[in-house]
Design a protein around this motif. Structure first.
Motif, PDB file in Angstrom:
ATOM      1  N   GLU A  13      17.471 -70.643  14.389  1.00  0.00           N
ATOM      2  CA  GLU A  13      16.539 -69.843  14.811  1.00  0.00           C
ATOM      3  C   GLU A  13      15.845 -69.345  13.528  1.00  0.00           C
ATOM      4  OE1 GLU A  13      15.720 -66.483  18.305  1.00  0.00           O
ATOM      5  OE2 GLU A  13      17.743 -66.508  17.081  1.00  0.00           O
ATOM      6  N   TYR A  58      11.565 -73.414  22.223  1.00  0.00           N
ATOM      7  CA  TYR A  58      10.648 -72.867  21.781  1.00  0.00           C
ATOM      8  C   TYR A  58       9.616 -73.900  21.610  1.00  0.00           C
ATOM      9  CZ  TYR A  58      13.368 -68.547  20.372  1.00  0.00           C
ATOM     10  OH  TYR A  58      14.056 -67.518  20.305  1.00  0.00           O
ATOM     11  N   TYR A 184      16.360 -73.986  29.661  1.00  0.00           N
ATOM     12  CA  TYR A 184      16.029 -72.398  29.566  1.00  0.00           C
ATOM     13  C   TYR A 184      14.948 -72.145  30.866  1.00  0.00           C
ATOM     14  CZ  TYR A 184      12.748 -68.868  28.010  1.00  0.00           C
ATOM     15  OH  TYR A 184      12.187 -67.740  27.944  1.00  0.00           O
ATOM     16  N   ASP A 194      17.633 -65.170  30.300  1.00  0.00           N
ATOM     17  CA  ASP A 194      16.679 -65.583  29.098  1.00  0.00           C
ATOM     18  C   ASP A 194      17.801 -66.153  28.064  1.00  0.00           C
ATOM     19  OD1 ASP A 194      15.029 -66.079  26.959  1.00  0.00           O
ATOM     20  OD2 ASP A 194      14.026 -64.112  27.180  1.00  0.00           O
ATOM     21  N   LYS A 196      17.104 -67.122  25.476  1.00  0.00           N
ATOM     22  CA  LYS A 196      16.571 -66.633  23.896  1.00  0.00           C
ATOM     23  C   LYS A 196      17.432 -65.440  23.593  1.00  0.00           C
ATOM     24  CE  LYS A 196      11.848 -68.538  24.142  1.00  0.00           C
ATOM     25  NZ  LYS A 196      10.479 -68.086  24.159  1.00  0.00           N
ATOM     26  N   LYS A 197      17.999 -64.977  24.476  1.00  0.00           N
ATOM     27  CA  LYS A 197      18.678 -63.845  24.178  1.00  0.00           C
ATOM     28  C   LYS A 197      20.119 -63.953  23.841  1.00  0.00           C
ATOM     29  CE  LYS A 197      15.745 -60.528  26.854  1.00  0.00           C
ATOM     30  NZ  LYS A 197      15.601 -59.627  27.888  1.00  0.00           N
ATOM     31  N   HIS A 198      20.535 -65.230  24.068  1.00  0.00           N
ATOM     32  CA  HIS A 198      21.982 -65.708  24.055  1.00  0.00           C
ATOM     33  C   HIS A 198      22.053 -66.867  23.054  1.00  0.00           C
ATOM     34  CE1 HIS A 198      22.803 -63.134  27.569  1.00  0.00           C
ATOM     35  NE2 HIS A 198      21.652 -63.309  28.025  1.00  0.00           N
ATOM     36  N   GLU A 200      23.286 -67.043  20.124  1.00  0.00           N
ATOM     37  CA  GLU A 200      24.549 -67.124  19.165  1.00  0.00           C
ATOM     38  C   GLU A 200      25.696 -67.818  20.247  1.00  0.00           C
ATOM     39  OE1 GLU A 200      23.927 -63.514  18.961  1.00  0.00           O
ATOM     40  OE2 GLU A 200      23.130 -63.330  16.940  1.00  0.00           O
TER      41      GLU A 200
END
Length: 231
Positions: A13, A58, A184, A194, A196-198, A200
């Motif tokens: 990221e 992304y 996604y 979402d 994007k919030k996970h 890691e």
């Protein structure tokens, strides 16, 4: 750069969101990393599979670095094509490096770290499984860095190498980027999750999937090579 943390270098990221003077350069960084992983001998430590998966998530933000495409599929397809081309060029440079340095390695005397027999074993392996080896290596960290170099060292047929180089690059780029993009959308629409919030968790899962088979194979190989004691 005051808040720079060296751990960011293994975080995909970090590269995708990179900016210079407020201008996003994420796309160019992604393309360079894909090239460096196979085109530069020292690129083995860079993130690969997880980077492409996140690039798919992304994709619109990355493509907007160079153009605007209204079609959602158009963004993903263009990004995948650019990454595939970068991978093809990187592998080609790796092959060229191996082909040019091979004479030195063949003349190098055996030592604790280097055995000429490994080079000969690699040559036999690529003659028998060359295409399969190039494709599988694309999805394996470290291996994708050294596979094209070894292919060049053992003088794998250029046309054969380029065929599998192109095929593996297209499968790798389109497969991971589209998986990231459409998974996604699926998780967001069906489960309101979402991804994007996970990030890691996603990175850990991908690293485990790609590295565990290599570790298991290495352990098995060592056990097979260990001589049994006479009873």
């Amino acid at each position: 750069m005051e808040n720079f943390d060296w751990k960011q270098l293994i975080n995909p990221e970090f590269y995708i969101s990179m900016e210079i003077g407020g201008v996003s350069i994420g796309l160019f960084v992604v393309l360079f990393i894909v090239f460096a992983e196979t085109g530069l001998f020292a690129g083995f430590f860079l993130p690969g599979d997880s980077l492409l998966f996140l690039a798919g998530i992304y994709s619109r933000e990355l493509i907007e670095n160079i153009t605007y495409i209204e079609s959602d599929f158009g963004n993903v397809a263009l990004l995948s094509t650019l990454v595939a081309l970068s991978g093809i060029v990187g592998n080609s440079v790796g092959y060229w490096f191996g082909a040019k340095s091979g004479w030195y390695l063949y003349k190098k005397e055996d030592s604790f770290w280097w055995k000429k027999k490994y080079l000969e074993q690699s040559r036999v392996f690529f003659e028998k499984y060359g295409g399969k080896a190039i494709i599988i290596a694309r999805f394996m960290p470290i291996l994708r860095t050294f596979a094209p170099i070894i292919a060049g060292i053992v003088q794998m047929d250029k046309k054969r190498f380029m065929f599998y180089n192109i095929l593996s690059s297209v499968i790798w780029a389109f497969g991971l980027i589209m998986a990231g993009h459409y998974l996604y959308g699926f998780f967001l629409s069906e489960f309101d999750i979402d991804l994007k919030k996970h990030i890691e968790i996603i990175i850990i899962i991908i690293v485990l999937i790609t590295t565990v088979p290599v570790v298991v194979k290495f352990i098995k190989g060592n056990k097979e090579e260990t001589p049994k004691e006479d009873i």
